[in-house]
Scaffold this active site. Structure first.
Site, short mmCIF file in Angstrom:
data_model
loop_
_atom_site.label_atom_id
_atom_site.label_comp_id
_atom_site.label_asym_id
_atom_site.label_seq_id
_atom_site.Cartn_x
_atom_site.Cartn_y
_atom_site.Cartn_z
N THR A 141 35.26 -12.47 -22.08
CA THR A 141 34.53 -12.12 -23.32
C THR A 141 35.36 -11.07 -24.06
O THR A 141 36.02 -10.24 -23.45
CB THR A 141 33.17 -11.52 -22.94
OG1 THR A 141 32.38 -12.55 -22.37
CG2 THR A 141 32.44 -10.91 -24.12
N ARG A 169 22.52 -22.25 -21.68
CA ARG A 169 22.47 -20.87 -21.17
C ARG A 169 22.82 -19.90 -22.29
O ARG A 169 23.70 -20.17 -23.11
CB ARG A 169 23.47 -20.70 -20.02
CG ARG A 169 23.64 -19.23 -19.61
CD ARG A 169 24.83 -19.06 -18.67
NE ARG A 169 25.02 -17.67 -18.28
CZ ARG A 169 25.90 -16.84 -18.85
NH1 ARG A 169 26.65 -17.26 -19.85
NH2 ARG A 169 26.01 -15.60 -18.42
N VAL A 170 22.15 -18.77 -22.30
CA VAL A 170 22.39 -17.77 -23.35
C VAL A 170 23.15 -16.59 -22.75
O VAL A 170 22.78 -16.06 -21.69
CB VAL A 170 21.05 -17.31 -23.96
CG1 VAL A 170 21.25 -16.11 -24.88
CG2 VAL A 170 20.40 -18.46 -24.71
#
Ligand code: GLY
Length: 267
Positions: A141, A169-170
């Site tokens: 990320t 999916r979050v």
């Protein structure tokens, strides 16, 4: 994220480039634009798990999440599980001025199209191969935090999420748990989204500075608890005076920082 020495060199270089461009914008256009520029560059780099080069969910689709927060106005905006855009962080920025500031899925994409973002395929061959070969995805990320000359703080974070995760999916990256800024501190998180959400990491660190606790102390206190609970994550932060902080429970956190012209790196 584990990487070969060569790959580490490249990561280092790319982070420095993003830092350089972000810093130039910081001087000219302030903290919010600086973090957006840095994250946009990293989204365009297939090396990172954000934008082009994002992880694939179990159905081989890329669903990306990104957010921006302006600490001076305490406004947060984000896109959750957006598909087919090049720079989710720019869509998040476009939402910052809107009344409804967090959009998900197809509605986020429709908003992007209405506001001029062209269709883009962020799927790369390497990520497809990783999914096929069931390779563990390094987290990757991307995020940036900054404070400008006027003392305005901002944070931006973007992710492709977790490789082979359940469809839909979050991630934490478009939630205040993963990206948060106030008038005192700005925080961006990386690592396992579920752990970041369980611990409300970015908000929690920022809240600790509300009584003027130093950001470094806030990081130390929160990460002590995160270590004890064996959470898998890292975070970067900056305070109003430009003091940087970072910590990780993971073996390595790739970061580049600049404070008063001094380049700081940690791996
Ligand atoms: N921090 C990114 C994710 O777990 O989705």
């Amino acid at each position: 994220m584990h990487a070969s020495p060569d790959r580490q060199q490249i990561i280092r270089r790319r982070l420095q480039e993003a830092l350089g461009k972000g810093f130039a914008h910081l001087m000219k256009r302030g903290a919010l634009e600086a973090v957006i520029v840095a994250v946009r560059l990293l989204e365009d780099d297939p090396l990172f798990n954000a934008g082009t080069g994002s992880s694939l969910q179990e159905d081989a689709k890329v669903r990306m999440s990104a957010s921006v927060m302006d600490g001076s106005t305490r406004r947060f905006a984000g896109v959750i599980n957006i598909e087919r855009v090049r720079n989710p962080v720019l869509v998040a920025r476009a939402l910052l001025k809107k009344e409804d500031r967090i959009l998900a899925g197809i509605h986020a994409e429709r908003f992007a199209r209405r506001t001029g973002f062209k269709p883009w395929n962020p799927v790369t061959e390497e990520r497809l191969r990783m999914l096929r070969e069931k390779l563990r995805q390094p987290h990757g990320t991307v995020g940036a935090v900054a404070v400008d000359r006027r003392g305005r703080l901002a944070a931006a974070t973007s992710t492709g999420g977790k490789m082979a995760s359940s469809a839909g999916r979050v991630s934490d990256s478009a939630l205040p748990a993963g990206n948060y800024a106030t008038e005192l501190a700005a925080i961006s998180c990386t690592g396992l989204g579920e752990d970041i959400v369980d611990e409300a990491v970015a908000v929690r660190i920022a809240q600790k500075t509300a009584d003027r606790t130093a950001l470094s102390k806030a990081f130390a206190a929160v990460f002590k608890e995160l270590m004890e609970r064996k959470r898998k994550l890292g975070a970067i932060g900056v305070d109003r005076l430009g003091r940087l902080a970072w910590s990780s429970t993971l073996p390595c956190l790739y970061a580049a920082g600049r404070s008063s012209g001094r380049l700081i790196e940690t791996f």
